[in-house]
Structures are given as structure tokens and as C-alpha cells.
Design an enzyme around this catalytic site. Sequence first.
Site, PDB file in Angstrom:
ATOM      1  N   SER A   1     -15.921  -4.038 -13.162  1.00 40.41           N
ATOM      2  CA  SER A   1     -16.118  -5.345 -13.805  1.00 40.41           C
ATOM      3  C   SER A   1     -17.361  -6.058 -13.299  1.00 40.41           C
ATOM      4  O   SER A   1     -17.771  -7.069 -13.859  1.00 40.41           O
ATOM      5  CB  SER A   1     -14.895  -6.232 -13.566  1.00 40.41           C
ATOM      6  OG  SER A   1     -14.723  -6.434 -12.180  1.00 40.41           O
TER       7      SER A   1
ATOM      8  N   ASP B   1      -8.261   5.448  -4.602  1.00 41.14           N
ATOM      9  CA  ASP B   1      -7.513   6.657  -4.985  1.00 41.14           C
ATOM     10  C   ASP B   1      -8.355   7.893  -4.672  1.00 41.14           C
ATOM     11  O   ASP B   1      -9.540   7.789  -4.360  1.00 41.14           O
ATOM     12  CB  ASP B   1      -7.103   6.595  -6.474  1.00 41.14           C
ATOM     13  CG  ASP B   1      -8.286   6.663  -7.435  1.00 41.14           C
ATOM     14  OD1 ASP B   1      -9.104   7.597  -7.315  1.00 41.14           O
ATOM     15  OD2 ASP B   1      -8.403   5.784  -8.320  1.00 41.14           O
TER      16      ASP B   1
ATOM     17  N   CYS C   1       0.169   6.358  15.789  1.00 39.46           N
ATOM     18  CA  CYS C   1      -1.152   6.966  15.577  1.00 39.46           C
ATOM     19  C   CYS C   1      -1.082   8.445  15.951  1.00 39.46           C
ATOM     20  O   CYS C   1      -0.620   8.790  17.044  1.00 39.46           O
ATOM     21  CB  CYS C   1      -2.184   6.246  16.447  1.00 39.46           C
ATOM     22  SG  CYS C   1      -3.768   7.086  16.468  1.00 39.46           S
TER      23      CYS C   1
ATOM     24  N   TYR D   1       0.822  -1.218   0.000  1.00 33.39           N
ATOM     25  CA  TYR D   1       0.000   0.000   0.000  1.00 33.39           C
ATOM     26  C   TYR D   1       0.856   1.268   0.000  1.00 33.39           C
ATOM     27  O   TYR D   1       0.443   2.291  -0.567  1.00 33.39           O
ATOM     28  CB  TYR D   1      -1.012  -0.016   1.157  1.00 33.39           C
ATOM     29  CG  TYR D   1      -2.144  -0.980   0.849  1.00 33.39           C
ATOM     30  CD1 TYR D   1      -3.141  -0.638  -0.062  1.00 33.39           C
ATOM     31  CD2 TYR D   1      -2.172  -2.248   1.409  1.00 33.39           C
ATOM     32  CE1 TYR D   1      -4.146  -1.530  -0.390  1.00 33.39           C
ATOM     33  CE2 TYR D   1      -3.176  -3.160   1.088  1.00 33.39           C
ATOM     34  CZ  TYR D   1      -4.162  -2.794   0.180  1.00 33.39           C
ATOM     35  OH  TYR D   1      -5.149  -3.683  -0.152  1.00 33.39           O
TER      36      TYR D   1
ATOM     37  N   GLN E   1     -15.667   2.620  -5.667  1.00 35.48           N
ATOM     38  CA  GLN E   1     -14.971   1.464  -5.083  1.00 35.48           C
ATOM     39  C   GLN E   1     -13.481   1.758  -5.038  1.00 35.48           C
ATOM     40  O   GLN E   1     -12.713   0.973  -4.478  1.00 35.48           O
ATOM     41  CB  GLN E   1     -15.197   0.219  -5.949  1.00 35.48           C
ATOM     42  CG  GLN E   1     -16.647  -0.187  -6.071  1.00 35.48           C
ATOM     43  CD  GLN E   1     -16.806  -1.255  -7.148  1.00 35.48           C
ATOM     44  OE1 GLN E   1     -16.674  -2.432  -6.893  1.00 35.48           O
ATOM     45  NE2 GLN E   1     -17.098  -0.830  -8.355  1.00 35.48           N
ATOM     46  N   ASN E   2     -13.074   2.851  -5.650  1.00 38.62           N
ATOM     47  CA  ASN E   2     -11.646   3.145  -5.759  1.00 38.62           C
ATOM     48  C   ASN E   2     -11.105   3.740  -4.464  1.00 38.62           C
ATOM     49  O   ASN E   2     -11.776   4.545  -3.813  1.00 38.62           O
ATOM     50  CB  ASN E   2     -11.393   4.119  -6.914  1.00 38.62           C
ATOM     51  CG  ASN E   2     -11.804   3.526  -8.248  1.00 38.62           C
ATOM     52  OD1 ASN E   2     -11.987   2.317  -8.340  1.00 38.62           O
ATOM     53  ND2 ASN E   2     -11.953   4.369  -9.256  1.00 38.62           N
TER      54      ASN E   2
ATOM     55  N   ARG F   1       1.437   1.837  -3.583  1.00 43.11           N
ATOM     56  CA  ARG F   1       0.235   2.344  -4.256  1.00 43.11           C
ATOM     57  C   ARG F   1       0.054   3.844  -3.942  1.00 43.11           C
ATOM     58  O   ARG F   1      -0.296   4.630  -4.783  1.00 43.11           O
ATOM     59  CB  ARG F   1      -1.031   1.601  -3.802  1.00 43.11           C
ATOM     60  CG  ARG F   1      -1.042   0.084  -3.953  1.00 43.11           C
ATOM     61  CD  ARG F   1      -1.341  -0.355  -5.374  1.00 43.11           C
ATOM     62  NE  ARG F   1      -0.215  -0.164  -6.254  1.00 43.11           N
ATOM     63  CZ  ARG F   1       0.888  -0.911  -6.241  1.00 43.11           C
ATOM     64  NH1 ARG F   1       1.045  -1.892  -5.397  1.00 43.11           N
ATOM     65  NH2 ARG F   1       1.870  -0.675  -7.089  1.00 43.11           N
TER      66      ARG F   1
ATOM     67  N   LEU G   1     -15.330  -0.265 -20.864  1.00 37.36           N
ATOM     68  CA  LEU G   1     -14.612  -0.622 -22.092  1.00 37.36           C
ATOM     69  C   LEU G   1     -15.293  -1.785 -22.790  1.00 37.36           C
ATOM     70  O   LEU G   1     -15.294  -1.885 -24.011  1.00 37.36           O
ATOM     71  CB  LEU G   1     -13.186  -1.054 -21.752  1.00 37.36           C
ATOM     72  CG  LEU G   1     -12.058  -0.069 -21.923  1.00 37.36           C
ATOM     73  CD1 LEU G   1     -10.730  -0.817 -21.786  1.00 37.36           C
ATOM     74  CD2 LEU G   1     -12.124   0.676 -23.239  1.00 37.36           C
TER      75      LEU G   1
ATOM     76  N   HIS H   1     -14.901   1.419  -0.344  1.00 39.56           N
ATOM     77  CA  HIS H   1     -13.805   0.484  -0.049  1.00 39.56           C
ATOM     78  C   HIS H   1     -12.629   1.157   0.672  1.00 39.56           C
ATOM     79  O   HIS H   1     -11.526   0.630   0.676  1.00 39.56           O
ATOM     80  CB  HIS H   1     -13.314  -0.187  -1.342  1.00 39.56           C
ATOM     81  CG  HIS H   1     -14.277  -1.202  -1.888  1.00 39.56           C
ATOM     82  ND1 HIS H   1     -14.158  -1.748  -3.143  1.00 39.56           N
ATOM     83  CD2 HIS H   1     -15.369  -1.773  -1.335  1.00 39.56           C
ATOM     84  CE1 HIS H   1     -15.154  -2.612  -3.344  1.00 39.56           C
ATOM     85  NE2 HIS H   1     -15.907  -2.628  -2.271  1.00 39.56           N
TER      86      HIS H   1
HETATM   87  P1  OAD Z   1     -11.727  -4.326 -12.096  1.00 37.65           P
HETATM   88  O1  OAD Z   1     -10.262  -4.291 -12.373  1.00 37.65           O
HETATM   89  O2  OAD Z   1     -12.322  -5.614 -11.670  1.00 37.65           O
HETATM   90  O3  OAD Z   1     -12.521  -3.873 -13.393  1.00 37.65           O
HETATM   91  C1  OAD Z   1     -12.184  -2.703 -14.105  1.00 37.65           C
HETATM   92  C2  OAD Z   1     -13.169  -2.552 -15.244  1.00 37.65           C
HETATM   93  O4  OAD Z   1     -12.877  -1.331 -15.908  1.00 37.65           O
HETATM   94  C3  OAD Z   1     -13.127  -3.660 -16.305  1.00 37.65           C
HETATM   95  O5  OAD Z   1     -14.451  -4.080 -16.602  1.00 37.65           O
HETATM   96  C4  OAD Z   1     -12.465  -2.993 -17.507  1.00 37.65           C
HETATM   97  O6  OAD Z   1     -12.964  -3.482 -18.745  1.00 37.65           O
HETATM   98  C5  OAD Z   1     -12.885  -1.555 -17.317  1.00 37.65           C
HETATM   99  N1  OAD Z   1     -11.953  -0.566 -17.895  1.00 37.65           N
HETATM  100  C6  OAD Z   1     -10.598  -0.639 -18.026  1.00 37.65           C
HETATM  101  N2  OAD Z   1     -10.115   0.475 -18.590  1.00 37.65           N
HETATM  102  C7  OAD Z   1     -11.179   1.291 -18.825  1.00 37.65           C
HETATM  103  C8  OAD Z   1     -11.334   2.582 -19.402  1.00 37.65           C
HETATM  104  N3  OAD Z   1     -10.285   3.290 -19.835  1.00 37.65           N
HETATM  105  N4  OAD Z   1     -12.581   3.096 -19.497  1.00 37.65           N
HETATM  106  C9  OAD Z   1     -13.663   2.401 -19.061  1.00 37.65           C
HETATM  107  N5  OAD Z   1     -13.578   1.181 -18.509  1.00 37.65           N
HETATM  108  C10 OAD Z   1     -12.355   0.624 -18.391  1.00 37.65           C
HETATM  109  O7  OAD Z   1     -12.006  -3.179 -11.019  1.00 37.65           O
HETATM  110  P2  OAD Z   1     -13.269  -2.945 -10.078  1.00 37.65           P
HETATM  111  O8  OAD Z   1     -14.516  -3.408 -10.729  1.00 37.65           O
HETATM  112  O9  OAD Z   1     -13.202  -1.542  -9.613  1.00 37.65           O
HETATM  113  O10 OAD Z   1     -11.686  -4.027  -3.976  1.00 37.65           O
HETATM  114  O11 OAD Z   1     -12.930  -3.898  -8.866  1.00 37.65           O
HETATM  115  C11 OAD Z   1     -13.795  -3.940  -7.774  1.00 37.65           C
HETATM  116  C12 OAD Z   1     -13.042  -4.175  -6.480  1.00 37.65           C
HETATM  117  O12 OAD Z   1     -12.250  -5.350  -6.598  1.00 37.65           O
HETATM  118  C13 OAD Z   1     -12.046  -3.113  -6.140  1.00 37.65           C
HETATM  119  O13 OAD Z   1     -12.612  -2.005  -5.479  1.00 37.65           O
HETATM  120  C14 OAD Z   1     -11.091  -3.818  -5.266  1.00 37.65           C
HETATM  121  C15 OAD Z   1     -10.946  -5.101  -6.042  1.00 37.65           C
HETATM  122  O14 OAD Z   1     -10.509  -6.163  -5.380  1.00 37.65           O
HETATM  123  C16 OAD Z   1     -10.958  -3.821  -2.865  1.00 37.65           C
HETATM  124  O15 OAD Z   1      -9.825  -3.422  -2.874  1.00 37.65           O
HETATM  125  C17 OAD Z   1     -11.714  -4.125  -1.610  1.00 37.65           C
END
Ligand code: OAD
Length: 243
Positions: free
Chosen positions: A179, A95, A137, A57, A92-93, A60, A204, A110
Site C-alpha cells: 500500500s 510469511d 531459547c 503471532y 515486507q512479509n 498467524r 490491485l 520486517h
Molecule cells: P497493506 O495491507 O498495507 O497493503 C496491501 C496492498 O496489497 C494494498 O495496496 C492492496 O490493494 C494490495 N492487494 C490486495 N490484494 C491484492 C492482490 N490479490 N494482488 C495485488 N495487490 C493486492 O500491506 P503492506 O503494504 O505489505 O509491517 O504493509 C506494509 C507493512 O505494514 C507490513 O509489512 C506490516 C504492516 O504493518 C509490519 O508488520 C512491521
Amino acid sequence: MHGTPENIVILTGAGISAESGLNTFRAADGLWEDHRVEDVATPDAFARDPALVHRFYDARRARLAEVEPNAAHVALARLDAEWPGDLLIVTQNVDDLHERAGARRLLHMHGELMSGWCLSCDEKFGWTGDMGEGAACPVCTSPGAVRPNIVWFGEMPYEMDRIEQALMGADLFVSIGTSGAVYPAAGFVQTARYRGAHTLEINLEPSQGSIFFDERRFGPAGVEVPKWVGELLQSAQSRPMSS
Ligand code: OAD
């Protein structure tokens, strides 16, 4: 869609930050920044090897300092500023690119990279730079009890009540760059749809829950999101909302 929506909930995932230069989670090799998720993003992993989890982290957090919000973050911040109805961006990000672009009506379900959580006094606070194993802390001064304020697998996402309430009142639900692989976020579309909201996916490619969306727009978020926001604000101007 029938009429101009009033209340909007927007769910964002890693895809909205991809064009800023941050990697998404589910890359083709199944690894996340060269690690298996269970080695760095679970409470068990932290108990087993806190140094590794902190290094992960810390890296990151350092990377985040090198990137900037992109056109999709900027467009959502504009929508937030100009939309007269209810609006909530649920990300969910971990950042901070939404807030750096200027979004205000935002929650991090998250957790946040730029935040720490003291397991000794239970306080959460802003954090910049490395955390490492020995971090003290800033509230209770206990050393070695600060963890990243990130919701790991097996932990409860933040602010679920507030999200549920917003989904109940939404007449438009938009999912951007996720996703649809991780619950409960992946289920929001079905809640919103059940309550009668129009549902739109911007990604995408089709997500795992793509069939639950009334409308789908496929392309890079940096192109598709500004386009959609422009259309929405235009339609709201030409057909003012009731009251
Ligand atoms: P994913 O990495 O699972 O999915 C990212 C999605 O964004 C995919 O469907 C890609 O096709 C799409 N994508 C990539 N580039 C893109 C672009 N330029 N424009 C539009 N779409 C694009 O990420 P999340 O769905 O956010 O949890 O993942 C969900 C959670 O799983 C995260 O918050 C994290 C992870 O484990 C924790 O850390 C608790």
C-alpha cells in the site's frame, strides 16, 4: 522503458500473499486480524501484554502452515532462477511463501514468522509451532525470553544497508502488492527513481506512492506478476544484456 534492464530490485507486500489466503493489513475496518496494530505489533504492546502478542503471532504461524505459495510467488522464483543480472526480492512479509516457492535472492526486511529471537542471548533461530510466553531459547536455554523475530513499529527494519546498495545499482524497481503506507519501504521507489531506475507498480489499485511509478499495472498479483515475468524473460532473450 529504454533497453533491457540488468539489475532488478523487487519489493513485495501483503498483497502478493492475499491470493494464498493470508489477510492484508489495511483492511477497510482499519483492524489487523481483529486487533489494533498498537496492541500487537509494537515493543510496548509486548512489554504490556506478552501473552496477547504471543497468542496473536502463534495464530498467524498456525495459519501460515495451512496456505501455499500462489502463482505470483512462483513467477518471482522463476525470475530469480533465470535472471542473469543482479536481482533482489525485498519482502515486507513475514510469511515464508517466497522461499517455499523457491526464491533464493530474498530478504525479509520486517522479520519472519518462522523465526524467534532470544532477548537473553540475542540469537535468532528458526521456529515452528507455538512460541508462547514460556518458550526456552534453543541456544542459551533461558526460558521466557524468546520473542517473535518480527520488526515491530518503532523498530529498525533489517538489512537496510544491503537494500540501499541494491537500490543504488538497480535499473528496474518493481513494487508488488504493497500500500506504500509504511516507511522506509514506501520510500524505496523514490531512491530507485532518483538513481535512474525504471519504476513499475503492480497492485490491485493505486498505492499511496503511485505517482512515483513510471509504469502501473493494476490487477491481482497472481495474474499480473506471471504476465510481467513472462514478458521480461522474453525481452531479455530477444535482446541479450551487455556482457
Ligand atoms: P497493506 O495491507 O498495507 O497493503 C496491501 C496492498 O496489497 C494494498 O495496496 C492492496 O490493494 C494490495 N492487494 C490486495 N490484494 C491484492 C492482490 N490479490 N494482488 C495485488 N495487490 C493486492 O500491506 P503492506 O503494504 O505489505 O509491517 O504493509 C506494509 C507493512 O505494514 C507490513 O509489512 C506490516 C504492516 O504493518 C509490519 O508488520 C512491521
